[in-house]
Scaffold this active site. Structure first.
Site, PDB file in Angstrom:
ATOM      1  CB  SER A 169      -0.890   0.017   1.252  1.00 12.37           C
ATOM      2  OG  SER A 169      -1.522   1.275   1.414  1.00 12.37           O
ATOM      3  CE1 TYR A 182      -4.191  -1.628   5.030  1.00 15.08           C
ATOM      4  CE2 TYR A 182      -3.285   0.539   4.569  1.00 15.08           C
ATOM      5  CZ  TYR A 182      -3.845  -0.648   4.127  1.00 15.08           C
ATOM      6  OH  TYR A 182      -4.036  -0.853   2.779  1.00 15.08           O
TER       7      TYR A 182
END
Length: 279
Positions: A169, A182
């Site tokens: 990501s 995350y």
């Protein structure tokens, strides 16, 4: 989503690919595009279809069923990527069904913190552990069992033995407020990708990562459902190309990294983000 039933150049002809998190979002788009380019798919997820309650979408055909309907080859395999025995069985299923494994796409991931955002001293340890178990350990296990299988196989005509594509990501490259787990998990994926690339380059196993930007997937829909619509404008404006990406944007990058067009590329993290990380 692009019409992947149309005839296309067969860039992955007869290659066997496992895609985790294949039921929806990026995994679904990658699976459909791979199949359109001649790959034989093992679509792995906790369930074969998109959960309408989680996605907020109307029921759709399961990914593997859609591939079959379009004339491709695909099977579904239920798998929790945090469980070593299940990931080992997933790779074994690909070999049992198709005789080999050429491509491993470690795509399964979550951002459960988006529903309970918190800075680190207030963050939930339970959510942190769950995030790293799926996003990082899942990539570790997928790569572990995929490389073990690829080492057993004879190389392709060009000398390559396999391709691993990890979905990281942009939050593994830059920060995101109130999502420590995350960011940590996706940063770890980027580092793990480089490590695997170094260790397996002598065996001609490629390992690269994709860092998607804000892409219109069920995960993003869940993450932004608490944000007022008027607040999404600034997010769009952060992208030099303006607006959010589509799953097919990521799928095309995954196709490139699993093809012989990427024959001299390994250990890289490709940001596919509409220019977000250029700022």
């Amino acid at each position: 989503m692009a019409d992947t039933s149309l005839p296309q150049a067969q860039r992955l002809l007869n290659k066997v690919a496992v895609v985790t998190g294949a039921a929806s979002g990026l995994g679904r788009a990658i699976s459909l595009l791979y199949a359109a380019h001649g790959a034989k798919l093992v679509c792995a997820d906790l369930r074969p279809d998109i959960d309408p309650e989680r996605s907020g979408q109307a029921p759709e055909p399961a990914t593997h069923d859609l591939i079959l309907a379009r004339g491709g080859q695909a099977v579904f395999f239920q798998c929790d990527v945090t469980k070593a025995e299940q990931v080992a069985a997933l790779v074994a299923e690909a070999v049992k069904h198709y005789g080999k494994l050429d491509i491993m796409v470690n795509n399964a991931g979550v951002n459960v913190e988006s529903l309970e955002p918190a800075i680190i001293h207030e963050a939930s340890e339970e959510l942190f552990d769950k995030t790293l178990a799926i996003n990082t350990k899942g990539v570790f296990l997928g790569s572990k069992y995929a490389t073990a299988q690829m080492l057993k196989q004879e190389p392709h005509a060009n000398g390559d033995r396999g391709w691993i594509v990890n979905v990281a990501s942009i939050m593994g490259l830059v920060g995101l407020e109130s999502c420590p787990g995350y960011c940590a998990s996706k940063s770890a994926v980027v580092g793990l990708t480089r490590n695997i690339a170094l260790d397996y380059a002598p065996h001609r196993i490629h390992c690269n990562a994709i860092a998607p930007g804000y892409t219109q997937t069920p995960m993003l829909n869940a993450a932004t459902k608490l944000i007022p619509p008027e607040a999404l404008g600034p997010i769009h404006a952060l992208h030099p190309f303006k607006g959010l990406g589509e799953p097919d944007d990521i799928a095309r990058a995954a196709l490139f990294l699993a093809s012989e067009d990427a024959s001299w590329i390994t250990g890289q993290c490709l940001a596919v983000d509409g220019g977000f990380t250029t700022r």
